[in-house]
Design a protein around this motif. Structure first.
Motif, PDB file in Angstrom:
ATOM      1  N   TYR A 219      31.648  20.550  61.741  1.00 26.53           N
ATOM      2  CA  TYR A 219      31.359  20.823  60.313  1.00 26.53           C
ATOM      3  C   TYR A 219      31.539  19.547  59.533  1.00 26.53           C
ATOM      4  O   TYR A 219      32.513  19.319  58.681  1.00 26.53           O
ATOM      5  CB  TYR A 219      32.496  21.979  59.843  1.00 26.53           C
ATOM      6  N   PHE A 220      30.696  18.538  59.799  1.00 20.53           N
ATOM      7  CA  PHE A 220      30.459  17.201  59.068  1.00 20.53           C
ATOM      8  C   PHE A 220      31.870  16.494  59.191  1.00 20.53           C
ATOM      9  O   PHE A 220      32.141  15.566  58.018  1.00 20.53           O
ATOM     10  CB  PHE A 220      30.156  17.480  57.576  1.00 20.53           C
ATOM     11  N   GLY A 221      32.656  16.617  60.065  1.00 25.66           N
ATOM     12  CA  GLY A 221      34.075  15.997  59.973  1.00 25.66           C
ATOM     13  C   GLY A 221      34.955  16.316  58.761  1.00 25.66           C
ATOM     14  O   GLY A 221      35.965  15.771  58.530  1.00 25.66           O
ATOM     15  N   GLN A 222      34.833  17.524  58.334  1.00 26.89           N
ATOM     16  CA  GLN A 222      35.744  18.254  57.213  1.00 26.89           C
ATOM     17  C   GLN A 222      36.761  18.591  57.374  1.00 26.89           C
ATOM     18  O   GLN A 222      37.094  19.439  58.404  1.00 26.89           O
ATOM     19  CB  GLN A 222      34.644  19.302  56.514  1.00 26.89           C
ATOM     20  N   ARG A 223      38.068  17.990  57.041  1.00 23.77           N
ATOM     21  CA  ARG A 223      39.357  18.435  57.170  1.00 23.77           C
ATOM     22  C   ARG A 223      39.745  19.613  56.315  1.00 23.77           C
ATOM     23  O   ARG A 223      40.366  20.491  56.593  1.00 23.77           O
ATOM     24  CB  ARG A 223      40.150  17.211  57.278  1.00 23.77           C
ATOM     25  N   GLU A 224      39.407  19.132  54.973  1.00 21.70           N
ATOM     26  CA  GLU A 224      39.572  20.339  54.106  1.00 21.70           C
ATOM     27  C   GLU A 224      38.614  20.302  53.194  1.00 21.70           C
ATOM     28  O   GLU A 224      37.658  19.629  53.504  1.00 21.70           O
ATOM     29  CB  GLU A 224      41.062  20.216  53.248  1.00 21.70           C
ATOM     30  N   ARG A 225      38.443  21.545  52.328  1.00 22.36           N
ATOM     31  CA  ARG A 225      37.347  21.455  51.622  1.00 22.36           C
ATOM     32  C   ARG A 225      36.508  20.388  50.907  1.00 22.36           C
ATOM     33  O   ARG A 225      37.532  19.659  50.035  1.00 22.36           O
ATOM     34  CB  ARG A 225      37.412  22.613  50.433  1.00 22.36           C
ATOM     35  N   LYS A 226      35.576  19.662  51.202  1.00 18.07           N
ATOM     36  CA  LYS A 226      34.922  18.552  50.803  1.00 18.07           C
ATOM     37  C   LYS A 226      35.411  17.269  50.926  1.00 18.07           C
ATOM     38  O   LYS A 226      35.376  16.354  50.252  1.00 18.07           O
ATOM     39  CB  LYS A 226      34.625  18.830  49.266  1.00 18.07           C
ATOM     40  N   VAL A 227      36.686  17.171  51.731  1.00 16.24           N
ATOM     41  CA  VAL A 227      37.192  16.041  52.387  1.00 16.24           C
ATOM     42  C   VAL A 227      36.704  15.867  53.829  1.00 16.24           C
ATOM     43  O   VAL A 227      37.148  16.698  54.662  1.00 16.24           O
ATOM     44  CB  VAL A 227      38.902  16.196  52.205  1.00 16.24           C
ATOM     45  N   HIS A 228      35.920  14.509  54.014  1.00 15.05           N
ATOM     46  CA  HIS A 228      35.483  14.393  55.378  1.00 15.05           C
ATOM     47  C   HIS A 228      36.251  13.363  55.933  1.00 15.05           C
ATOM     48  O   HIS A 228      36.417  12.081  55.558  1.00 15.05           O
ATOM     49  CB  HIS A 228      34.133  13.924  55.078  1.00 15.05           C
ATOM     50  N   GLY A 229      37.001  13.729  56.846  1.00 15.02           N
ATOM     51  CA  GLY A 229      38.064  12.834  57.304  1.00 15.02           C
ATOM     52  C   GLY A 229      37.439  12.056  58.170  1.00 15.02           C
ATOM     53  O   GLY A 229      38.045  10.922  58.630  1.00 15.02           O
ATOM     54  N   GLU A 230      36.541  12.099  59.121  1.00 15.52           N
ATOM     55  CA  GLU A 230      35.558  11.367  59.904  1.00 15.52           C
ATOM     56  C   GLU A 230      34.048  11.845  60.058  1.00 15.52           C
ATOM     57  O   GLU A 230      33.943  12.972  59.407  1.00 15.52           O
ATOM     58  CB  GLU A 230      36.324  11.471  61.269  1.00 15.52           C
ATOM     59  N   LEU A 231      33.606  11.008  60.749  1.00 15.03           N
ATOM     60  CA  LEU A 231      31.883  11.187  60.806  1.00 15.03           C
ATOM     61  C   LEU A 231      31.901  12.378  61.838  1.00 15.03           C
ATOM     62  O   LEU A 231      32.128  12.078  63.205  1.00 15.03           O
ATOM     63  CB  LEU A 231      31.291   9.987  61.419  1.00 15.03           C
ATOM     64  N   GLY A 232      31.761  13.479  61.321  1.00 14.70           N
ATOM     65  CA  GLY A 232      31.514  14.761  62.481  1.00 14.70           C
ATOM     66  C   GLY A 232      30.154  14.895  62.710  1.00 14.70           C
ATOM     67  O   GLY A 232      29.224  13.962  62.714  1.00 14.70           O
ATOM     68  N   HIS A 233      29.451  16.172  63.206  1.00 14.62           N
ATOM     69  CA  HIS A 233      28.333  16.826  63.202  1.00 14.62           C
ATOM     70  C   HIS A 233      27.970  17.893  62.545  1.00 14.62           C
ATOM     71  O   HIS A 233      29.102  18.466  61.891  1.00 14.62           O
ATOM     72  CB  HIS A 233      28.237  16.985  64.821  1.00 14.62           C
ATOM     73  N   ASN A 234      26.923  18.115  62.504  1.00 14.49           N
ATOM     74  CA  ASN A 234      26.284  19.660  62.142  1.00 14.49           C
ATOM     75  C   ASN A 234      26.106  20.238  63.136  1.00 14.49           C
ATOM     76  O   ASN A 234      24.906  20.548  63.623  1.00 14.49           O
ATOM     77  CB  ASN A 234      25.330  19.544  60.854  1.00 14.49           C
ATOM     78  N   THR A 235      26.960  21.153  63.731  1.00 11.78           N
ATOM     79  CA  THR A 235      26.753  21.843  64.963  1.00 11.78           C
ATOM     80  C   THR A 235      27.706  23.119  65.019  1.00 11.78           C
ATOM     81  O   THR A 235      28.687  23.217  65.587  1.00 11.78           O
ATOM     82  CB  THR A 235      26.760  21.082  66.404  1.00 11.78           C
ATOM     83  N   LYS A 236      27.117  24.247  64.504  1.00 11.29           N
ATOM     84  CA  LYS A 236      27.713  25.614  64.505  1.00 11.29           C
ATOM     85  C   LYS A 236      27.094  26.578  65.067  1.00 11.29           C
ATOM     86  O   LYS A 236      26.003  26.791  65.230  1.00 11.29           O
ATOM     87  CB  LYS A 236      27.992  25.784  62.884  1.00 11.29           C
ATOM     88  N   LEU A 237      27.554  27.429  65.780  1.00  5.37           N
ATOM     89  CA  LEU A 237      27.120  28.529  66.403  1.00  5.37           C
ATOM     90  C   LEU A 237      26.592  29.534  65.238  1.00  5.37           C
ATOM     91  O   LEU A 237      27.297  29.766  64.252  1.00  5.37           O
ATOM     92  CB  LEU A 237      28.283  29.510  67.301  1.00  5.37           C
ATOM     93  N   ASP A 238      25.274  30.006  65.411  1.00  2.00           N
ATOM     94  CA  ASP A 238      24.489  30.675  64.664  1.00  2.00           C
ATOM     95  C   ASP A 238      25.047  32.224  64.528  1.00  2.00           C
ATOM     96  O   ASP A 238      25.095  32.702  65.597  1.00  2.00           O
ATOM     97  CB  ASP A 238      23.120  30.383  64.997  1.00  2.00           C
ATOM     98  N   THR A 239      25.035  32.625  63.558  1.00  2.00           N
ATOM     99  CA  THR A 239      25.445  34.073  63.189  1.00  2.00           C
ATOM    100  C   THR A 239      24.585  34.950  64.189  1.00  2.00           C
ATOM    101  O   THR A 239      24.978  35.862  64.780  1.00  2.00           O
ATOM    102  CB  THR A 239      25.370  34.588  61.888  1.00  2.00           C
ATOM    103  N   LEU A 240      23.290  34.831  64.061  1.00  4.87           N
ATOM    104  CA  LEU A 240      22.562  35.768  64.864  1.00  4.87           C
ATOM    105  C   LEU A 240      22.919  35.668  66.334  1.00  4.87           C
ATOM    106  O   LEU A 240      22.800  36.718  67.068  1.00  4.87           O
ATOM    107  CB  LEU A 240      20.816  35.603  64.535  1.00  4.87           C
ATOM    108  N   GLN A 241      22.951  34.310  66.964  1.00  2.12           N
ATOM    109  CA  GLN A 241      23.519  34.433  68.204  1.00  2.12           C
ATOM    110  C   GLN A 241      24.593  34.854  68.598  1.00  2.12           C
ATOM    111  O   GLN A 241      24.916  35.522  69.481  1.00  2.12           O
ATOM    112  CB  GLN A 241      23.273  32.635  68.644  1.00  2.12           C
ATOM    113  N   ALA A 242      25.601  34.704  67.653  1.00  2.00           N
ATOM    114  CA  ALA A 242      26.959  35.233  67.872  1.00  2.00           C
ATOM    115  C   ALA A 242      26.988  36.682  68.024  1.00  2.00           C
ATOM    116  O   ALA A 242      27.662  37.436  68.759  1.00  2.00           O
ATOM    117  CB  ALA A 242      27.939  35.028  66.729  1.00  2.00           C
ATOM    118  N   ILE A 243      25.873  37.478  67.136  1.00  2.00           N
ATOM    119  CA  ILE A 243      25.822  38.923  67.399  1.00  2.00           C
ATOM    120  C   ILE A 243      25.499  39.185  68.727  1.00  2.00           C
ATOM    121  O   ILE A 243      25.807  40.110  69.355  1.00  2.00           O
ATOM    122  CB  ILE A 243      24.977  39.347  66.250  1.00  2.00           C
ATOM    123  N   VAL A 244      24.340  38.618  69.126  1.00  2.00           N
ATOM    124  CA  VAL A 244      23.875  39.142  70.277  1.00  2.00           C
ATOM    125  C   VAL A 244      24.902  38.844  71.607  1.00  2.00           C
ATOM    126  O   VAL A 244      25.210  39.641  72.535  1.00  2.00           O
ATOM    127  CB  VAL A 244      22.508  38.036  70.905  1.00  2.00           C
TER     128      VAL A 244
END
Ligand SMILES: *Cc1c(COP(=O)(O)O)cnc(C)c1O
Length: 377
Positions: A219-244
């Motif tokens: 989640y974008f390297g976010q450690r707490e809300r709107k604080v980006h502690g490092e250069l992360g990624h945007n790679t989250k399991l999609d809700t529709l996939q999680a349901i399946v």
């Protein structure tokens, strides 16, 4: 080659996998769409918890794909430029790609001719003072011989990452793969034993600090809300996939049992032909059923002509792929991996493959060899 839908013996059957759960899946998807709550929703954490408890580990973090799972795992272990990570020459491209993507160098070892997986005897010689980790691949669905790798990692202080993309649900003793190394990486690509309806993956660990780091990295390297502690990624399991995935998970063990039973039937019915098989293991979950044939290409043509979706995994080992030319390995560097690339053929295997369709595969192969023997006589 005919399109996948035109084969008589297909490799997958989504209709079978969804039978029974489709109404529930669709109504949850409808509810989600109408709620608008589609990113890292409670459906995602529900699946993550179910998956962690299925694997027997503390945490599971859903990501976009198995490839991202591997990249994040390496980054969470602070692996990057100047580091080396050992893996095997016979694996899917993503295993080695993930290592290179972090800036580290993939160091390859050959595989064994009997179980087609990492030759653990070669590991020691591959360790240098730059080695940081080993990625052990449970290839084709077979749990690999992990004890020597665990021992080597302990001895040299290396991190063990399990690439479980092809072996979800397989056990070693009473532990599931993905709960043995520091981190386990899974893919739910629709072709895998537990398939989503698109790309999806997950990372498992029992280390709370690593889990926190991974949670930020996805989640974008976010450690707490709107604080980006490092250069992360945007790679989250999609809700529709999680349901399946959540609704399919309870059926996985039954499906894997059925794959094993189908594989034993193939082994029995194909015995006596000039073919060999991956060394059996009672915990093999048969993502792929591989036969080894000296006449692989001709055999594949013959099966495809008969309507059987037989495929080659993988025609070119990692070290001979153009993308990895800079690693400097040439032909002959990993002889067993190269032999397997020339001789392995995957026969269709799925939980719902019936006797009649299997018999078509078996008869086609038997006829292929009978005709050849006659021609040579
Ligand atoms: C499928 C696979 C991956 C990558 O998974 P994706 O979800 O397709 O990114 C990684 N390693 C192995 C061994 C695989 O089979």
């Amino acid at each position: 080659m005919p399109g996948a839908e035109n084969f008589t013996v297909k490799r997958g059957n989504s209709r079978f996998e969804l039978a029974g759960i489709l109404p529930e899946v669709l109504s949850e998807i409808e509810r989600t769409l109408l709620s608008g709550n589609v990113i890292l929703s409670s459906e995602v954490s529900r699946f993550e918890q179910a998956f962690a408890s299925y694997i027997g580990c503390g945490y599971a973090l859903g990501v976009n794909s198995g490839t991202d799972a591997l990249i994040l795992a390496l980054e969470a272990l602070d692996i990057g430029p100047g580091d080396e990570v050992i893996t095997v020459a016979n694996t899917f491209h993503a295993t080695a790609l993930a290592i290179s993507r972090t800036g580290a160098r993939p160091v390859l070892v050959d595989c064994r001719p009997d179980d087609f997986m990492m030759d653990t005897d070669q590991l020691k010689a591959a360790v240098t003072d730059r080695t940081r980790a080993v990625i052990a691949v449970h290839l084709f669905g077979r749990p690999l011989d992990i004890e020597p790798i665990v021992a080597l990692c302990e001895h040299y202080g290396l991190d063990l990452i399990e690439d479980c993309a092809q072996a979800v649900g397989a056990r070693i003793g009473n532990r599931r793969v993905g709960s043995i190394g520091r981190i386990g990486c899974f893919s739910f690509h629709p072709s895998k034993n537990l398939g989503a309806a698109g790309d999806a993956g997950i990372i498992t660990t029992s280390d709370p600090k690593l889990a926190e780091r991974l949670r930020g990295l996805r989640y974008f390297g976010q450690r707490e809300r709107k604080v980006h502690g490092e250069l992360g990624h945007n790679t989250k399991l999609d809700t529709l996939q999680a349901i399946v995935l959540y609704h399919k998970l309870p059926m996985l063990d039954g499906w894997n049992d059925r794959r094993r039973e189908r594989a034993s039937r193939y082994r029995a019915q194909l015995s006596g032909l000039p073919l060999s098989f991956q060394a059996p293991d009672p915990e093999h979950v048969y993502h792929l059923f591989q036969v080894r044939s000296a006449e692989r290409d001709e055999l594949q043509k013959c099966l495809v002509a008969a309507g059987v979706d037989a495929i080659v995994r993988y025609p070119k080992p990692i070290h001979l792929q153009p993308a990895f030319a800079s690693l400097g390995y040439g032909p002959g560097a990993f002889v067993v991996a190269e032999q397997l690339a020339r001789t392995l053929l995957c026969l269709p295997i799925r939980p719902d493959l019936d006797d009649q369709h299997m018999d078509l595969v078996v008869t086609t192969i038997s006829d292929f060899y009978r005709t050849r023997t006659l021609a040579q006589a």
